[in-house]
Write a protein that holds these residues in place. Structure first.
Motif, PDB file in Angstrom:
ATOM      1  N   ALA A   1      10.652   4.673  -5.077  1.00 21.18           N
ATOM      2  CA  ALA A   1      10.122   3.550  -5.854  1.00 21.18           C
ATOM      3  C   ALA A   1       9.745   2.389  -4.942  1.00 21.18           C
ATOM      4  N   SER A   2      10.564   2.123  -3.933  1.00 23.60           N
ATOM      5  CA  SER A   2      10.266   1.044  -2.994  1.00 23.60           C
ATOM      6  C   SER A   2       8.981   1.319  -2.223  1.00 23.60           C
ATOM      7  N   MET A   3       8.777   2.567  -1.820  1.00 24.73           N
ATOM      8  CA  MET A   3       7.565   2.912  -1.086  1.00 24.73           C
ATOM      9  C   MET A   3       6.331   2.795  -1.968  1.00 24.73           C
ATOM     10  N   LEU A   4       6.471   3.131  -3.254  1.00 26.42           N
ATOM     11  CA  LEU A   4       5.343   3.002  -4.167  1.00 26.42           C
ATOM     12  C   LEU A   4       5.006   1.533  -4.430  1.00 26.42           C
ATOM     13  N   THR A   5       6.016   0.721  -4.678  1.00 27.09           N
ATOM     14  CA  THR A   5       5.739  -0.692  -4.966  1.00 27.09           C
ATOM     15  C   THR A   5       5.255  -1.437  -3.727  1.00 27.09           C
ATOM     16  N   ALA A   6       5.609  -0.932  -2.537  1.00 27.57           N
ATOM     17  CA  ALA A   6       5.124  -1.548  -1.292  1.00 27.57           C
ATOM     18  C   ALA A   6       3.714  -1.107  -0.943  1.00 27.57           C
ATOM     19  N   GLY A   7       3.204  -0.081  -1.622  1.00 25.54           N
ATOM     20  CA  GLY A   7       1.873   0.424  -1.343  1.00 25.54           C
ATOM     21  C   GLY A   7       1.828   1.480  -0.265  1.00 25.54           C
ATOM     22  N   THR A   8       3.001   1.926   0.224  1.00 29.06           N
ATOM     23  CA  THR A   8       3.049   2.969   1.247  1.00 29.06           C
ATOM     24  C   THR A   8       2.624   4.315   0.682  1.00 29.06           C
ATOM     25  N   ALA A   9       2.887   4.548  -0.599  1.00 30.02           N
ATOM     26  CA  ALA A   9       2.496   5.780  -1.285  1.00 30.02           C
ATOM     27  C   ALA A   9       2.032   5.414  -2.686  1.00 30.02           C
ATOM     28  N   GLN A  10       1.339   6.339  -3.327  1.00 32.91           N
ATOM     29  CA  GLN A  10       0.823   6.106  -4.679  1.00 32.91           C
ATOM     30  C   GLN A  10       1.493   6.987  -5.726  1.00 32.91           C
ATOM     31  N   ARG A  11       1.854   8.196  -5.328  1.00 37.73           N
ATOM     32  CA  ARG A  11       2.491   9.142  -6.248  1.00 37.73           C
ATOM     33  C   ARG A  11       3.546   9.927  -5.477  1.00 37.73           C
ATOM     34  N   ALA A  12       4.694  10.069  -6.068  1.00 35.43           N
ATOM     35  CA  ALA A  12       5.812  10.698  -5.358  1.00 35.43           C
ATOM     36  C   ALA A  12       6.472  11.759  -6.216  1.00 35.43           C
TER      37      ALA A  12
END
Length: 352
Positions: free
Chosen positions: A129-140
């Motif tokens: 979730a942190s990576m998605l909200t940071a913009g590092t990933a879009q879908r996990a």
């Protein structure tokens, strides 16, 4: 509206082989009544010889991806991150997540393991979730999977009665915090002073660096049952309450369902009591699958959704406690998801 990670797919898998209490009673100094009374467990699933954690993770991951696709959500080719929570990787090195990603047709994406034992799924969810909200990933794709049958002492009636093998997974996408399925917050913690309470003493660098053979039995999982019971109730309850207070789920907007790590039915009831919740608000599926470690929370969630016990709009709290010691909680309003129990074709198994 703030950016958030949103749950848009759910899947779970347990191996077909079922071991009921009566089978254990034939092999060990125990009985069906003894196991049920102390744990609430009636049966568990275990892998066949030659199978591994990645096999369960792949099956759960396929179902989660199919669930997302069924609602017009993230297809497999849209996933750019795979996080696998496990304490029983296929090998000590390398991580198991890249193998799982490749077998799911996701080769090339970021993929790594998270080790927090029974809290692993919550930790993995928070990292993704942190990576998605940071913009590092879009879908996990976030998976919890363990095969504790591979590290249990065959003669230990306590641990063999408790643990089973299984996996569960969710798909996350970026979205808005006010959407159904948005992860609203996390509460995470640890206490390394209690690391010996839940452990496998042999096999790591601490033991290997001595150059001496491991003492007999140290290759197996061990747990200080009574101390773990107390710590589990205390820390899951405290973590859950901290998060409830932080996001304001009180009064008429209180928790609808708690999906806690499925360690022991008495622990689950005690956590419910500490939170002032009724038994029917606490999801229980350990009677059918036992303690599946990192697979526990998503497996229980999938079973509850399939049974209609967790419904769209429910305020759902996830909470876990495990080795480390570690604990953690997460919260979301449950979205309208379609479970896909048996997507095809079955992936070929690859062992190395």
């Amino acid at each position: 509206m703030s950016r958030a990670a949103v749950v848009c797919g759910l899947g779970a898998w347990v191996p077909p082989r079922v071991v009921p209490n009566d089978v254990l009673a034939e092999q060990l100094d125990t009985s069906d009544e003894w196991i049920r009374t102390r744990t609430g467990i009636e049966r568990r699933h275990v892998i066949e010889p030659g199978d591994a954690t990645s096999d369960l993770a792949v099956e759960a991951g396929r179902r989660a991806l199919a669930s997302a696709a069924a609602r017009g959500g993230a297809e497999a080719e849209g996933i750019d991150l795979v996080v696998l929570a496990t304490s029983t990787p296929d090998h000590p090195c390398p991580a198991t997540a890249p193998v799982v990603a490749e077998r799911l047709g996701l080769g090339g994406v970021a993929a790594f393991d998270v080790g927090a034992v029974c809290t692993g799924f919550v930790y993995a969810l928070a990292v993704a979730a942190s990576m998605l909200t940071a913009g590092t990933a879009q879908r996990a794709l976030v998976i919890g999977a363990d095969t504790f049958s591979t590290i249990l002492d065959p003669g230990d009636r306590t641990t063999r009665a408790i643990f089973g093998d299984g996996a569960g997974a969710v798909v996350l996408r970026t979205g808005d915090a006010d959407e159904p399925g948005a992860l609203l917050g996390f509460d995470l913690g640890s206490d390394g002073a209690g690391s010996d309470m839940i452990t496998v003493r042999a096999g790591g660098s601490r033991q290997r660096s001595t150059g001496e053979p491991a003492p007999e039995g140290d290759q197996y999982f061990s747990m200080a049952g009574r101390a773990v019971f107390t710590e589990a109730v205390l820390n899951m309850s405290k973590s859950a309450q901290n998060l409830i207070d932080r996001i304001g789920w009180t009064g008429d907007a209180s928790v609808d369902r708690v999906v806690a790590h499925q360690a022991n039915v008495r622990i689950l009831r005690a956590v419910g009591d500490q939170l002032g919740l009724a038994d029917e608000q606490i999801v229980v599926n350990l009677d059918k699958v036992g303690n599946t470690v990192a697979g526990s929370i998503p497996l229980a969630l999938a079973d509850a959704v399939a049974a209609g016990d967790v419904r769209p709009g429910h305020r759902v709290l996830l909470t876990g406690f495990g080795g480390g010691l570690t604990w953690g909680s997460a919260a979301l309003r449950w979205p309208d998801l379609a479970l896909v129990p048996d997507p095809t074709p079955t992936l070929r198994k690859e062992q190395s």
